[in-house]
Write a protein that holds these residues in place. Structure first.
Motif, short mmCIF file in Angstrom:
data_model
loop_
_atom_site.label_atom_id
_atom_site.label_comp_id
_atom_site.label_asym_id
_atom_site.label_seq_id
_atom_site.Cartn_x
_atom_site.Cartn_y
_atom_site.Cartn_z
N VAL A 36 94.60 84.33 60.31
CA VAL A 36 94.36 83.63 59.04
C VAL A 36 95.52 83.82 58.07
N SER A 37 96.65 84.33 58.56
CA SER A 37 97.80 84.63 57.70
C SER A 37 97.40 85.53 56.54
N ALA A 38 96.68 86.60 56.87
CA ALA A 38 96.16 87.51 55.85
C ALA A 38 97.28 88.12 55.02
N PHE B 144 88.02 90.69 44.03
CA PHE B 144 89.33 90.94 44.65
C PHE B 144 89.89 89.64 45.22
N ALA B 145 89.05 88.87 45.87
CA ALA B 145 89.49 87.59 46.44
C ALA B 145 89.90 86.60 45.35
N ASP B 146 89.18 86.64 44.23
CA ASP B 146 89.46 85.69 43.15
C ASP B 146 90.77 85.98 42.42
N GLU B 147 91.34 87.17 42.64
CA GLU B 147 92.60 87.50 41.97
C GLU B 147 93.77 86.66 42.48
N GLY B 148 93.61 86.05 43.65
CA GLY B 148 94.69 85.24 44.21
C GLY B 148 95.75 86.10 44.86
N GLY B 149 96.82 85.44 45.30
CA GLY B 149 97.91 86.16 45.95
C GLY B 149 97.92 86.04 47.45
N GLY B 150 97.11 85.15 47.98
CA GLY B 150 97.10 84.94 49.43
C GLY B 150 95.74 85.25 50.03
N GLN B 151 95.59 84.95 51.32
CA GLN B 151 94.32 85.08 52.02
C GLN B 151 93.84 86.54 52.05
N PRO B 152 92.62 86.80 51.52
CA PRO B 152 92.07 88.15 51.58
C PRO B 152 91.25 88.36 52.85
N VAL B 153 91.22 89.59 53.33
CA VAL B 153 90.34 89.97 54.44
C VAL B 153 89.72 91.32 54.09
N ALA C 273 83.12 83.46 56.99
CA ALA C 273 84.36 83.98 57.57
C ALA C 273 85.55 83.10 57.24
N THR C 274 85.30 81.84 56.97
CA THR C 274 86.39 80.95 56.56
C THR C 274 86.85 81.23 55.13
N ASP C 275 86.01 81.93 54.36
CA ASP C 275 86.39 82.33 53.00
C ASP C 275 87.10 83.69 53.01
N ILE C 276 86.37 84.70 53.48
CA ILE C 276 86.90 86.07 53.54
C ILE C 276 86.49 86.66 54.88
N PRO C 277 87.36 86.66 55.86
CA PRO C 277 87.00 87.24 57.16
C PRO C 277 86.82 88.76 57.07
N VAL C 278 85.89 89.26 57.84
CA VAL C 278 85.67 90.70 57.96
C VAL C 278 86.14 91.14 59.35
N LEU C 279 86.99 92.17 59.38
CA LEU C 279 87.35 92.82 60.64
C LEU C 279 86.57 94.13 60.69
N GLY C 280 85.49 94.15 61.48
CA GLY C 280 84.64 95.33 61.59
C GLY C 280 85.15 96.23 62.71
N LYS D 51 75.19 82.75 60.16
CA LYS D 51 75.85 82.89 58.86
C LYS D 51 77.05 83.84 58.93
N LEU D 52 77.29 84.41 60.11
CA LEU D 52 78.35 85.40 60.27
C LEU D 52 79.41 84.96 61.27
N VAL D 53 79.30 83.74 61.75
CA VAL D 53 80.23 83.25 62.78
C VAL D 53 81.67 83.35 62.29
N GLY D 54 82.52 83.92 63.11
CA GLY D 54 83.94 83.99 62.80
C GLY D 54 84.43 85.34 62.33
N HIS D 55 83.52 86.24 61.93
CA HIS D 55 83.95 87.59 61.59
C HIS D 55 84.38 88.31 62.87
N LEU D 56 85.21 89.33 62.74
CA LEU D 56 85.94 89.86 63.88
C LEU D 56 85.65 91.34 64.15
N ASN D 57 85.91 91.73 65.39
CA ASN D 57 85.96 93.15 65.74
C ASN D 57 87.08 93.36 66.74
N CYS D 58 87.35 94.61 67.09
CA CYS D 58 88.33 94.90 68.15
C CYS D 58 87.89 96.14 68.92
#
Length: 416
Positions: free
Chosen positions: A172-174, A230-239, A263-270, A285-292
């Motif tokens: 997402v170019s975080a 934090f997301a509303d502060e701007g400055g690029g894609q937040p995660v 996840a299209t707004d603010i992705p979570v990497l759990g 409602k959680l489709v697209g959030h991530l793990n590794c």
């Protein structure tokens, strides 16, 4: 499978309200287990407390692996007997249980711990007793004990590839990172390493924020509001880089969904999020959030098909109180651990820890992940593959990316 409860463990070890132990006579059911015969393995996984839904599964998969080995004749002429404790998600009890198993039960190896703080409490015990602990979780690294086999991945093999993915064009170019973790060693060390990594990439400190919550924390409404701000502060894609553990994971994800954040707004990497954490959640409602992790249930290949079939059959046959249809990385890592131990003991022709340890170099095992995992003589880390998963609407993870091979483990981070 011999099992002793938290209550019986406390009685046996003499743990008082102050958390101290006094020597008491060992109860008869423990004394009888000391008879010559099977080789004993000990489990240090909680079946009560906030970690029970996750750790409890690992007790059963260790037994399943032992049963597989016993069905083929055991190891060095001995069958395997699995002893199960319940540290009750209480960190000092992991160490007390480990000491009891090593000193009184004379177990050949221990398999256990989920959180790094529980491993840290057990570490001095296995070192003092010259025991052997197989630790099945990916973790913060920065440790290399000859008495611990680190079966899962250090950050260089798991966390950094996932963060790179998020920061890249495929992700997402975080640009901005809200780090939220449980307040103990693993989240704090991971985030310390990440901050060093961000600095190495020229990312300014204003681009990240970190917050910590107590272990078992459940009310995330205020923190999710902070993430919004934090997301509303701007400055690029937040995660969000999430390192809360146990029951806090579904509680956080539920609040995230309740506030309508996609996840299209603010992705979570759990980083500790597994399939079991999604049980009972509306994941549409959680489709697209991530793990590794080093394993995802949707891994392709015959090894995983066989493992999933065997687990489902074992759950049914043994009345295991967990879903036959859910498999998580630490289960597979614990399963791998038992087989790696058995291979080393057979290669050594001995159950003695020094001899077993000498046999680690060159071991390989066909993991259900589809990778051939391996050990060298350099350290006690296991080389594994890595997956990045994306939450789907079926309470699971689709595979977004996986490594081409098993990267060489890097125990110590240069970014800490």
């Amino acid at each position: 499978m011999v099992k002793f409860s938290r209550r019986s463990f406390l009685q046996a070890s003499g743990v008082a309200a102050a958390g101290l132990a006094s020597p008491l006579a060992m109860p008869a059911y423990l004394r009888s287990a000391r008879a010559a015969g099977p080789v004993k393995l000990g489990c240090l996984f909680s079946s009560s407390g906030t970690m029970a839904n996750l750790e409890g599964r690992l007790n059963y998969v260790v037994k399943m692996a032992a049963d597989e080995i016993n069905a083929k004749g055991g190891v060095n002429g001995s069958t395997i007997e699995v002893l199960v404790s319940d540290p009750a998600s209480d960190w000092p009890l992991y160490a007390q249980s480990a000491k009891q198993m090593l000193q009184q039960e004379k177990v050949a190896a221990l398999f256990g711990c989920w959180t790094s703080v529980s491993r840290k409490t057990v570490l001095p015990v296995v070192e003092q007793e010259n025991g052997l602990l197989y630790y099945p979780l990916h973790f913060e690294g920065d440790e290399n004990s000859k008495n611990v086999v680190y079966v899962n991945s250090p950050p260089a093999s798991s966390v950094l590839p996932a963060v790179d993915y998020l920061m890249g064009d495929e992700g997402v170019s975080a640009k901005r990172f809200f780090m939220l973790g449980s307040d103990y060693v693993w989240p704090r060390t991971i985030n310390k390493q990440l901050k060093g990594y961000f600095k190495s990439k020229g990312i300014k400190e204003s681009a990240w924020k970190e917050e910590y919550v107590p272990f078992g924390f459940s009310n995330f409404q205020t923190l999710v509001n902070q993430i919004r701000a934090f997301a509303d502060e701007g400055g690029g894609q937040p995660v969000v880089i999430l390192t809360v553990v146990g029951n806090s994971i579904p509680d956080f994800m539920r609040e995230f969904a309740n506030q309508g954040i996609l996840a299209t707004d603010i992705p979570v990497l759990g980083l500790d999020m597994v399939e079991a954490d999604l049980e009972g959640l509306d994941t549409s409602k959680l489709v697209g959030h991530l793990n590794c992790w080093a394993y995802l249930q949707n891994a392709k290949g015959p090894a995983n098909e066989a493992f999933l079939k065997n687990w489902a059959g074992y759950v049914k046959a043994k009345n295991v109180p967990f879903s036959p249809d859910v498999s998580i990385d630490p289960m597979v890592s614990a399963y791998d651990s038992v087989h790696l131990w058995a291979m080393a003991a057979a290669k050594a022709g001995s159950f003695d820890v020094p001899e077993v340890s000498k046999a680690f170099a060159g071991l390989t095992f066909d993991c259900p992940s589809g990778y051939k995992i391996s050990m060298t003589g350099e350290n006690n880390y296991v080389a594994r593959g890595v997956f990045i998963g994306s939450v789907n609407d079926k309470q699971g993870f689709d595979i977004l990316w996986q490594s081409k091979d098993t990267p060489k483990p890097v125990p110590f981070s240069p970014y800490g």
